[in-house]
Design a protein around this motif. Structure first.
Motif, mmCIF file in Angstrom:
data_model
loop_
_atom_site.group_PDB
_atom_site.id
_atom_site.type_symbol
_atom_site.label_atom_id
_atom_site.label_comp_id
_atom_site.label_asym_id
_atom_site.label_seq_id
_atom_site.Cartn_x
_atom_site.Cartn_y
_atom_site.Cartn_z
ATOM 1 N N ASP A 1 -4.432 -3.132 -0.918
ATOM 2 C CA ASP A 1 -4.740 -3.738 0.391
ATOM 3 C C ASP A 1 -5.060 -5.234 0.236
ATOM 4 O OD1 ASP A 1 -4.342 -1.347 1.688
ATOM 5 O OD2 ASP A 1 -6.469 -0.790 1.729
ATOM 6 N N MET A 2 -5.781 -5.591 -0.830
ATOM 7 C CA MET A 2 -6.116 -6.995 -1.065
ATOM 8 C C MET A 2 -4.857 -7.815 -1.349
ATOM 9 S SD MET A 2 -9.577 -6.592 -3.388
ATOM 10 C CE MET A 2 -9.999 -8.336 -3.376
ATOM 11 N N GLN B 1 -1.873 -7.068 -0.298
ATOM 12 C CA GLN B 1 -1.120 -7.132 0.954
ATOM 13 C C GLN B 1 -1.671 -8.237 1.862
ATOM 14 O OE1 GLN B 1 1.541 -4.700 1.769
ATOM 15 N NE2 GLN B 1 2.015 -6.417 3.106
ATOM 16 N N LYS B 2 -2.982 -8.317 1.978
ATOM 17 C CA LYS B 2 -3.603 -9.343 2.829
ATOM 18 C C LYS B 2 -3.289 -10.748 2.302
ATOM 19 C CE LYS B 2 -7.459 -6.544 4.558
ATOM 20 N NZ LYS B 2 -8.935 -6.357 4.557
ATOM 21 N N TYR B 3 -3.320 -10.900 0.980
ATOM 22 C CA TYR B 3 -2.994 -12.200 0.406
ATOM 23 C C TYR B 3 -1.525 -12.544 0.662
ATOM 24 C CZ TYR B 3 -2.432 -15.958 -2.976
ATOM 25 O OH TYR B 3 -2.155 -17.169 -3.568
ATOM 26 N N ARG B 4 -0.663 -11.575 0.502
ATOM 27 C CA ARG B 4 0.772 -11.796 0.724
ATOM 28 C C ARG B 4 1.063 -12.164 2.169
ATOM 29 N NH1 ARG B 4 5.118 -8.857 2.551
ATOM 30 N NH2 ARG B 4 7.110 -9.183 1.448
ATOM 31 N N ASP B 5 0.373 -11.518 3.098
ATOM 32 C CA ASP B 5 0.614 -11.742 4.526
ATOM 33 C C ASP B 5 -0.116 -12.969 5.070
ATOM 34 O OD1 ASP B 5 2.174 -9.490 4.476
ATOM 35 O OD2 ASP B 5 0.645 -8.160 5.318
ATOM 36 N N LYS C 1 -3.342 -13.290 5.369
ATOM 37 C CA LYS C 1 -4.572 -12.917 6.065
ATOM 38 C C LYS C 1 -5.811 -13.166 5.204
ATOM 39 C CE LYS C 1 -2.254 -9.398 8.863
ATOM 40 N NZ LYS C 1 -2.167 -7.965 9.221
ATOM 41 N N SER C 2 -5.593 -13.477 3.942
ATOM 42 C CA SER C 2 -6.690 -13.799 3.033
ATOM 43 C C SER C 2 -6.213 -14.886 2.080
ATOM 44 C CB SER C 2 -7.129 -12.567 2.238
ATOM 45 O OG SER C 2 -8.048 -12.921 1.222
ATOM 46 N N ARG D 1 0.831 -1.212 0.000
ATOM 47 C CA ARG D 1 0.000 0.000 0.000
ATOM 48 C C ARG D 1 0.864 1.259 0.000
ATOM 49 N NH1 ARG D 1 -5.049 1.805 1.852
ATOM 50 N NH2 ARG D 1 -5.087 4.062 1.561
#
Length: 348
Positions: A123-124, A126-130, A132-133, A88
């Motif tokens: 943001d999507m 980032q969440k996939y990378r981390d 969290k999704s 982000r």
């Protein structure tokens, strides 16, 4: 409020010079031969320029008319880039709250909406990378990049010129998405049978002349994108045709006869090296290809024509379907042959 069509400045020219002056490394091709591949990152200054002297396009000498850059000129100059730790933040720095987004129509409201969409996609990712999704948001990436391509197409078709800084976000979003792809089939529309080379397509929604294409291969940290010599080329077939100690060879072509004459079909030979580098030879620029292609404009062209590829002799023929459902070569047409050793085409 509408944005004026004059997007560029002297800085655009300086930026392109910077892009074109990147250093290069080499990858082995065959014994004693090398293929150049640009790898250095490009730094483009965002603020330090003064364009006050070229605002008036009615001046006798106008830089607007002298230095015209298009998206097609700019995109191949960018190099692949792995995803940053903070996606982000990285994306926000590129778009500068919408300052560096290519936009022509309904500028104020349009840019605000696009900025929101880009940040949502960041943001999507980032969440996939981390972790969290579990949802890989390639569909959303392609949609937001497609929206930007639509604006690029609009600017390009109405006499505008793209500033290189306004183009950076497009390849960078695609780079990040590719580096996070769980497999090549998630990011590439057409793939070789061995799954090592794919063609990524992003639809612009403007017309298919502005559908972006790039090659996708496996890199050290996920998949990487390699830009084509012409970012709006048309390809829909990827075939492995050979192996050597250093590389695997593929032929990429476009074989949709129905839309063939109205697009920019390519015929490429790609040497994909063991280290992920590649060398691209564009055979669509040859006289033989032009002569073969010219049949589509001739008065003798038949209806419902098809393109048939023969893997045994690496050739393409103009064919029609007979009453038994089989393809037959159109009488009087030439066959296009590929000579892999000479990397050339010939007609028979």
């Amino acid at each position: 409020m509408r944005r004026t069509i004059i997007f560029q400045s002297i800085a655009a020219v300086v930026a392109l010079v910077l892009l074109m002056s990147c250093g290069g490394t080499v990858a082995p091709k065959e014994d004693g031969e090398v293929a150049t591949q640009m790898t250095d990152e490009v730094a483009i200054e965002a603020e330090n320029y003064d364009d006050s002297s070229i605002d008036d396009e009615n001046e006798e000498f106008c830089f607007y008319n002298e230095f015209c850059l298009s998206f097609r000129d700019i995109l191949p100059k960018f190099n692949s880039y792995s995803e940053p730790d903070d996606i982000r933040k990285y994306v926000d720095e590129i778009i500068a709250d919408g300052k560096y987004l290519s936009f022509y129509r309904d500028y104020d409201d349009g840019v605000k909406e696009l900025v929101t969409e880009i940040r949502m996609v960041a943001d999507m990712l980032q969440k996939y990378r981390d972790g969290k999704s579990k949802y890989y948001p390639v569909k959303e990436v392609f949609e937001v990049v497609g929206s930007m391509l639509f604006e690029v197409a609009y600017v390009d078709n109405h006499g505008g010129v793209i500033d290189p800084r306004e183009a950076i976000i497009i390849p960078r979003l695609l780079d990040i998405a590719a580096s996070l792809a769980p497999d090549i089939y998630k990011i590439a529309e057409h793939c070789s049978a061995d799954g090592k080379l794919g063609i990524m397509t992003v639809k612009s929604g403007y017309n298919n002349q502005y559908d972006l294409m790039a090659l996708v291969t496996k890199g050290e940290n996920g998949y990487i994108i390699r830009h084509l010599p012409d970012c709006f080329a048309k390809l829909n077939k990827v075939r492995k045709v050979g192996d050597s100690e250093h590389s695997t060879q593929y032929v990429l072509s476009f074989e949709d006869a129905d839309s063939y004459p109205y697009l920019l079909p390519q015929l490429l030979v790609v040497d994909l090296y063991k280290n992920g580098m590649m060398h691209i030879t564009n055979l669509a620029e040859s006289r033989a290809f032009d002569a073969w292609n010219s049949y589509l404009w001739s008065s003798d062209r038949v209806d419902n024509i098809k393109i048939y590829f023969n893997p045994n002799d690496l050739s393409w023929s103009w064919c029609v379907e007979n009453k038994y459902g089989n393809l037959e070569k159109v009488e009087g047409t030439n066959v296009l042959y590929l000579d892999l050793e000479m990397l050339s085409l010939l007609l028979k």
